[in-house]
Enzyme design. Structure first.
Site, PDB file in Angstrom:
ATOM      1  N   GLY A  36     -14.493  -5.954 -13.937  1.00 43.56           N
ATOM      2  CA  GLY A  36     -14.374  -4.906 -14.959  1.00 43.56           C
ATOM      3  C   GLY A  36     -15.728  -4.240 -15.214  1.00 43.56           C
ATOM      4  N   PHE A  77      -4.427 -10.050 -18.728  1.00 46.22           N
ATOM      5  CA  PHE A  77      -4.596  -9.238 -17.513  1.00 46.22           C
ATOM      6  C   PHE A  77      -5.624  -9.827 -16.539  1.00 46.22           C
ATOM      7  CE2 PHE A  77      -3.321  -6.291 -20.872  1.00 46.22           C
ATOM      8  CZ  PHE A  77      -2.302  -5.572 -20.270  1.00 46.22           C
ATOM      9  N   ASN A  96      -9.167 -18.804 -10.565  1.00 43.82           N
ATOM     10  CA  ASN A  96      -9.203 -17.717 -11.549  1.00 43.82           C
ATOM     11  C   ASN A  96      -7.842 -17.447 -12.155  1.00 43.82           C
ATOM     12  OD1 ASN A  96     -11.695 -15.781 -11.929  1.00 43.82           O
ATOM     13  ND2 ASN A  96     -11.810 -16.709  -9.894  1.00 43.82           N
ATOM     14  N   TYR A 147      -2.321 -14.758  -3.519  1.00 39.62           N
ATOM     15  CA  TYR A 147      -2.321 -13.955  -4.746  1.00 39.62           C
ATOM     16  C   TYR A 147      -0.968 -14.098  -5.465  1.00 39.62           C
ATOM     17  CZ  TYR A 147      -1.839  -9.891  -7.749  1.00 39.62           C
ATOM     18  OH  TYR A 147      -1.580  -9.084  -8.823  1.00 39.62           O
ATOM     19  N   HIS A 200      -6.820   0.540  -2.788  1.00 37.56           N
ATOM     20  CA  HIS A 200      -5.504   1.078  -3.133  1.00 37.56           C
ATOM     21  C   HIS A 200      -5.329   2.502  -2.604  1.00 37.56           C
ATOM     22  CE1 HIS A 200      -5.895  -2.164  -6.239  1.00 37.56           C
ATOM     23  NE2 HIS A 200      -4.791  -2.480  -5.596  1.00 37.56           N
ATOM     24  N   PHE A 219      -1.766   2.535   7.324  1.00 40.50           N
ATOM     25  CA  PHE A 219      -1.620   1.199   7.894  1.00 40.50           C
ATOM     26  C   PHE A 219      -0.186   0.997   8.374  1.00 40.50           C
ATOM     27  CE2 PHE A 219      -5.104  -0.108   4.678  1.00 40.50           C
ATOM     28  CZ  PHE A 219      -6.104   0.285   5.549  1.00 40.50           C
ATOM     29  N   ARG A 292      -1.074  -3.432   8.208  1.00 39.10           N
ATOM     30  CA  ARG A 292      -1.924  -4.365   7.465  1.00 39.10           C
ATOM     31  C   ARG A 292      -1.121  -5.654   7.280  1.00 39.10           C
ATOM     32  NH1 ARG A 292      -4.014  -2.524   1.543  1.00 39.10           N
ATOM     33  NH2 ARG A 292      -1.851  -2.972   1.021  1.00 39.10           N
ATOM     34  N   ASP A 295       2.094  -6.705   4.598  1.00 32.89           N
ATOM     35  CA  ASP A 295       2.730  -5.560   3.926  1.00 32.89           C
ATOM     36  C   ASP A 295       4.228  -5.505   4.247  1.00 32.89           C
ATOM     37  OD1 ASP A 295       0.744  -4.325   2.489  1.00 32.89           O
ATOM     38  OD2 ASP A 295       0.199  -2.895   4.060  1.00 32.89           O
TER      39      ASP A 295
HETATM   40  N1  UDP Z   1      -2.240   1.908   2.591  1.00 36.74           N
HETATM   41  C1  UDP Z   1      -2.600   2.685   3.683  1.00 36.74           C
HETATM   42  N2  UDP Z   1      -3.906   3.038   3.816  1.00 36.74           N
HETATM   43  C2  UDP Z   1      -4.877   2.681   2.922  1.00 36.74           C
HETATM   44  C3  UDP Z   1      -4.490   1.907   1.799  1.00 36.74           C
HETATM   45  C4  UDP Z   1      -3.161   1.538   1.664  1.00 36.74           C
HETATM   46  O1  UDP Z   1      -1.767   3.027   4.520  1.00 36.74           O
HETATM   47  O2  UDP Z   1      -6.055   3.025   3.123  1.00 36.74           O
HETATM   48  C5  UDP Z   1      -0.827   1.539   2.410  1.00 36.74           C
HETATM   49  C6  UDP Z   1      -0.596   0.028   2.363  1.00 36.74           C
HETATM   50  O3  UDP Z   1      -0.478  -0.504   3.649  1.00 36.74           O
HETATM   51  C7  UDP Z   1       0.693  -0.052   1.546  1.00 36.74           C
HETATM   52  C8  UDP Z   1       0.606   1.150   0.590  1.00 36.74           C
HETATM   53  O4  UDP Z   1      -0.380   2.025   1.174  1.00 36.74           O
HETATM   54  O5  UDP Z   1       1.813   0.138   2.382  1.00 36.74           O
HETATM   55  C9  UDP Z   1       0.147   0.767  -0.796  1.00 36.74           C
HETATM   56  O6  UDP Z   1      -0.994  -0.049  -0.672  1.00 36.74           O
HETATM   57  P1  UDP Z   1      -1.928  -0.426  -1.882  1.00 36.74           P
HETATM   58  O7  UDP Z   1      -3.088  -1.218  -1.318  1.00 36.74           O
HETATM   59  O8  UDP Z   1      -2.245   0.784  -2.683  1.00 36.74           O
HETATM   60  O9  UDP Z   1      -1.033  -1.355  -2.807  1.00 36.74           O
HETATM   61  P2  UDP Z   1      -0.188  -2.698  -2.476  1.00 36.74           P
HETATM   62  O10 UDP Z   1       1.177  -2.215  -2.104  1.00 36.74           O
HETATM   63  O11 UDP Z   1      -0.893  -3.453  -1.410  1.00 36.74           O
HETATM   64  O12 UDP Z   1      -0.176  -3.410  -3.794  1.00 36.74           O
END
Ligand code: UDP
Length: 340
Positions: A36, A77, A96, A147, A200, A219, A292, A295
């Site tokens: 933060g 949070f 944590n 996580y 994000h 990704f 990634r 996902d």
């Molecule tokens: N994503 C992407 N490129 C980036 C970051 C994220 O394609 O540089 C995609 C990621 O693979 C997922 C979606 O965007 O399918 C949302 O990812 P984010 O990391 O924002 O949130 P998450 O779903 O992991 O909580």
């Protein structure tokens, strides 16, 4: 009410502090400032806000604050929230997120705090099969990363705590709010999203618009979705906090509530990129990259339970509007809070 907000200097927590103060509540914010920022605490400075820098491992600090400020509700949070990092450093996540929450709960139990609102996550659902999308709260919780496991463990601890207290004739109330993808910034332009590193999707694309990234990489473009990219449910951070306030006000002794917080519709990565282009009018390079790990193709909420119970639903349903609120802050703070 007298509310303790843990992680109140972070992205989502700071929006909670802002809203609670606006609504006339008294707030004690505990944050170790590892992720933060000090700036939101200064920006939100108010007679009804106490900022206590500190860690959830410091139980005597927590006990002192809970008793001294006569806290009746905790909004919890504070957590580590990167899926990838959790795979590499699982112990830090359990320490944590799980042990930290347990410490907090023990302190709360000892002083008689009776309402606990917990930041949980859609990551507790793991990779639900297609017939389970949109996801309802009774979808099996089988996280696929530390996580999600570290958060699910807290949901289970809360459930057992509430059962034991009910059996002892001293009922408490908790809510586990399972977030989908939280996005956007407060509309007054004060609070923002400032992560380091930023991973994000929406902030990453906005950083590309600001020329801070050479390109945006999608990704995975071979998912079984209409345009081949992943689908997620993006909920505006102020709407998400509105759900917390609705929940807090509704909690009664003996309640064990579990709600999905999302808009109930999914946007693909390509749709988000198009929305950012439309909102900002900036051109940037987009690359097609590998998937990634971890996902799932499609994750979006069925938020009908919280609508039926509490009358909450997301006010902002258009992703362009969400992106606009974030773009406003990113333009004004190209280097995050450090640019303030
Ligand atoms: N994503 C992407 N490129 C980036 C970051 C994220 O394609 O540089 C995609 C990621 O693979 C997922 C979606 O965007 O399918 C949302 O990812 P984010 O990391 O924002 O949130 P998450 O779903 O992991 O909580």
């Amino acid at each position: 009410m007298n509310v303790m907000v843990t992680g109140g200097a972070g992205y989502i927590g700071s929006h909670a502090v802002q809203r609670l103060l606006r609504d006339g509540h008294t707030v004690v914010c505990v944050d170790n400032l590892s992720r933060g920022h000090r700036e939101p605490m200064d920006l939100l400075s108010d007679d009804r806000l106490t900022f206590a820098p500190g860690d959830l491992s410091d139980k005597s600090l927590l006990s002192r604050l809970l008793a001294g400020h006569e806290i009746d509700t905790i909004m919890h949070f504070a957590a580590l929230t990167y899926v990838g990092e959790s795979v590499q450093q699982p112990l830090a996540y359990y320490r944590n997120n799980t042990a930290g929450a347990l410490n907090l709960l023990e302190a709360a139990d000892a002083v008689g705090v009776e309402r606990f609102v917990f930041s949980s996550t859609a990551a507790t659902y793991g990779e639900p099969p297609p017939e389970r999308i949109p996801i309802q709260e009774d979808c099996p919780q089988e996280p696929i990363n530390p996580y999600g496991q570290s958060k699910l463990a807290v949901e289970r601890i809360l459930t057992d705590w509430a059962s034991a207290r009910r059996a002892a004739g001293r009922p408490v109330a908790f809510a586990a709010l399972r977030y989908f993808n939280v996005a956007g910034c407060d509309r007054s332009g004060v609070l923002g999203e400032d992560h380091d590193p930023e991973t994000h999707l929406i902030p990453v694309v906005l950083q590309a618009c600001l020329g801070q990234r050479e390109a945006v990489t999608m990704f995975g473009t071979d998912y079984p979705t209409p345009d081949g990219t992943c689908i997620r449910d993006y909920v505006h951070v102020e709407d998400l906090i509105d759900a917390h306030v609705h929940t807090m006000l509704a909690l009664r002794p003996g309640d064990a509530r579990r709600y999905n917080l999302g808009i109930g519709a999914g946007y693909s990565v390509r749709q988000i990129i198009d929305a950012v282009r439309a909102v900002t009018g900036v051109e940037f390079e987009v690359r097609e990259g590998a998937r990634r790990p971890g996902d799932p193709p499609s994750l979006f909420a069925d938020p009908s339970r919280i609508r039926a119970d509490l009358g909450w639903s997301a006010a902002t349903r258009d992703v362009h509007e969400i992106v606009e609120t974030a773009w406003k802050w990113f333009k004004a703070h190209p280097h995050g809070y450090a640019s303030t």
